[in-house]
Write an enzyme that holds these catalytic residues in place. Structure first.
Site, PDB file in Angstrom:
ATOM      1  CD  GLU A 271      30.917  32.208  35.135  1.00  0.00           C
ATOM      2  OE1 GLU A 271      30.280  31.732  34.187  1.00  0.00           O
ATOM      3  OE2 GLU A 271      31.668  31.566  35.864  1.00  0.00           O
ATOM      4  CG  ASP A 275      33.913  32.526  38.795  1.00  0.00           C
ATOM      5  OD1 ASP A 275      33.246  31.482  38.709  1.00  0.00           O
ATOM      6  OD2 ASP A 275      34.310  33.174  37.806  1.00  0.00           O
ATOM      7  CB  SER A 476      31.833  28.667  35.939  1.00  0.00           C
ATOM      8  OG  SER A 476      30.492  28.449  35.723  1.00  0.00           O
TER       9      SER A 476
END
Ligand SMILES: *[C@@H]1O[C@H](CO)[C@@H](O)[C@H](O)[C@H]1NC(C)=O
Ligand SMILES: *[C@@H]1O[C@H](CO)[C@@H](O)[C@H](O)[C@H]1NC(C)=O
Ligand SMILES: *[C@@H]1O[C@H](CO)[C@@H](O)[C@H](O)[C@H]1NC(C)=O
Ligand SMILES: *[C@@H]1O[C@H](CO)[C@@H](O)[C@H](O)[C@H]1NC(C)=O
Ligand SMILES: CC(=O)N[C@H]1CO[C@H](CO)[C@@H](O)[C@@H]1O
Length: 564
Positions: A271, A275, A476
């Site tokens: 994650e 990002d 995401s």
């Protein structure tokens, strides 16, 4: 009269007074995947956050409407943190009563913020349990993660009740992160033919969204941020390797300029890598900050830590992308309302907040025997953030048009009513697809509808722990991709001496889909029951609750958002 006032203070915290719940609808059940390791030691130190009642929140909302509406004379006239503080700070009475209450329990160890509406105080578990009748602090363990929460609801003294919105550090566990790879493993297909790409990389995104090699940041004080809260860390070496591999065709930065919070020493998380790697690929050559798990106390709520920090830093990046969300029905209304006010405070300062719409489609809540309803998620459902959904390429291995990614979160809030800026777009959708909508008992058409926009969310490459990893999927991914493009637009605005975009939605919906690629195919997932059979909402011409207004066509969006 005077005599009454003199008596008021000594009477305030008499033990005879009642206490009441601030968050009567907060879910206090601890999910099964956390193991209760028992009552914490009474001397264990906790850090609790007190959200003090603010003033002028209606005025704040009105100012946000004016500074975000391109047709208003106030458009772009953003406030400084000092100005926000003068507007919303709690009354002297509120501050006094709360301080007095804490002091009467021997709590003197509190930090405040510039807006004076949060207090963070350390105290022992024993003191906290006396301060907040009902609370029982236990330690909970999941994998190698340990935290302290209350196993029962807390109350506060009646005399402070009206001066507080909530106390944090007792409930709200971090939601389990999505398995960003499992989501895609069932859609693997035969690949690797001439003319086909092998998955989404920065150059694929830049080609799809029409970014040229010169579409990179050049303004001096532009910046963007990603915020992440799931015990995830990005590794600077992964970012450098990612940019070395995938960033050859455009000028970019290979380092994050500032990390706010504590970067763990552990393994990097997908994650976190995702990002940072992708906001720096569309928002190329723009200074990037990472907000990561702040706080050393096991009672802290990481998402709230970031919220508190926003009110304590006068100098912040203009665009923040956040891949965090929880079920609306697991959070108290008081908490969501207050966090919504915090989003307004950021919006009036010209800060754009982008949240991922979630990876469970319309979601599903079981009400009882075969009875289900969709399950909106927060903050995606806040009317004061821009929520980003997900798409896939029609042909997964070619740069074609986009269709719905079936995981793309979307729907209607049960907490926030529909904001004016989207009413006609949503109404248009409900009328167009009236015959094929899910049954009305599954969703609430008077609520804030989301997402607002979308971008590709399927089949990404990410470098993690020095290894390129394929098949990473989720909103995401799409959220930082959109965030980076908004940063590029801010950059061009700054070069022309114009204010940052700030809270985008009022302006976005006025475009009526212009400058965006409309996504019209595919449905997202929902309840596996007889009535809806796994299907939630479906994409349709113009706005829909799966892909919002569409995906960005960068040059057109830049042209549309550059004026004023
Ligand atoms: C806010 O910042 C000030 C310094 O600018 C600091 O003293 C204070 O402790 C900070 N508050 C929190 C809650 O961290
Ligand atoms: C952007 O991309 C679309 C589809 O790939 C293309 O049709 C269009 O001509 C491109 N250029 C502009 C300036 O919109
Ligand atoms: C990258 O950004 C800096 C300002 O931060 C600017 O001086 C430089 O010209 C930019 N590079 C390109 C290729 O535009
Ligand atoms: C539907 O949403 C509105 C606010 O938008 C709320 O007042 C109402 O309680 C919601 N209904 C249900 C059944 O949740
Ligand atoms: C948000 C941001 O990047 N602000 C910077 C603007 O420029 C000043 C002075 O160079 C910096 O101190 C800020 O950090």
């Amino acid at each position: 009269m005077n005599a009454l006032l003199t008596f008021a203070i000594p009477l305030l915290f008499s033990s005879l007074a009642w206490s009441g719940y601030l968050e009567h609808d907060q879910d206090v059940l601890i999910p099964d995947d956390w193991t209760d390791a028992g009552w914490v030691n009474p001397t264990e130190e906790l850090e609790l956050t007190f959200a003090l009642k603010q003033q002028n929140t209606d005025l704040l909302e009105e100012i946000l409407r004016l500074v975000s509406d391109p047709d208003s004379a106030q458009y772009g006239k953003h406030l400084t943190l000092e100005e926000v503080s003068s507007l919303v700070h709690p009354t002297e009475l509120t501050q006094k009563v709360v301080h007095h209450w804490l002091q009467s329990h021997g709590i003197t160890n509190c930090l405040t913020v510039r807006t004076r509406d949060f207090l963070q105080c350390t105290m022992t578990a024993e003191v906290a349990e006396k301060l907040l009748p009902g609370s029982k602090f236990h330690r909970y363990i999941r994998d190698d993660h340990s935290l302290v929460r209350s196993s029962a609801p807390y109350s506060v003294h009646d005399d402070v009740h009206q001066h507080l919105d909530f106390v944090a550090g007792l409930h709200r566990l971090p939601p389990k992160g999505q398995d960003l790879r499992k989501a895609s493993s069932n859609r693997k297909q035969k690949r690797s033919k001439a003319g086909l790409h092998l998955g989404v990389t920065p150059s694929i995104l830049r080609a799809r969204y029409n970014l040229t090699a010169t579409d990179v940041g050049t303004a001096k004080n532009n910046s963007q941020a990603v915020a992440q809260f799931l015990e995830q860390y990005f590794n600077p070496a992964d970012l450098a390797e990612f940019m070395g591999m995938y960033g050859r065709s455009f000028k970019h930065l290979s380092q994050v300029d500032r990390v706010v919070g504590i970067q763990g020493a552990g393994k990097a998380g997908i994650e976190a890598s995702l990002d940072v790697e992708y906001i720096m690929s569309t928002g190329a050559n723009i200074s990037t900050w990472v907000f990561t798990n702040q706080g050393r106390h096991e009672s802290q709520e990481p998402f709230l830590q970031w919220i508190v920090l926003l009110s304590n830093m006068s100098d912040l990046p203009w665009v923040h992308t956040i891949s965090y969300g929880d079920d609306e029905d697991s959070l108290s209304t008081a908490f969501m309302m207050r966090i919504n006010t915090e989003f307004m405070k950021a919006g009036v300062r010209g800060i754009s907040l982008l949240f991922a719409s979630g990876d469970s489609g319309a979601g599903c809540k079981h009400l009882g025997k075969g009875q289900n309803t969709f399950r909106p998620s927060f903050p995606a459902s806040s009317p004061y953030v821009t929520t980003v959904g997900g798409t896939s390429f029609k042909n997964p291995f070619k740069i074609t048009y986009e269709i719905t990614d079936y995981i793309s979160g979307g729907g209607f809030s049960n907490v926030f009513k529909m904001p004016d800026y989207q009413a006609s777009a949503v109404d248009g959708y409900l009328k167009t697809v009236a015959a094929t909508l899910p049954p009305p008992s599954y969703f609430n058409t008077s609520g804030r509808a989301y997402p607002d926009m979308a971008a590709l969310s399927d089949n990404y490459w990410v470098v993690i722990n020095r290894v390129p990893v394929p098949w990473v999927s989720g909103t995401s991914a799409s959220t930082p991709v959109v965030g980076g493009m908004l940063s590029l637009i801010n950059d061009q605005r700054m070069l022309k001496g114009r204010p940052a975009l700030g809270f985008l939605n009022p302006r976005l919906y006025k475009l009526k889909g212009q400058a965006l690629f409309d996504v019209t195919e595919g449905c997202h997932l929902s309840c596996l029951d007889e009535q809806v059979q796994g299907k939630g909402f479906c994409a349709a011409p113009s706005w829909d609750p799966v892909t919002g207004c569409g995906t960005p066509n960068y040059p057109a969006l830049l042209a549309a958002l550059l004026a004023e």
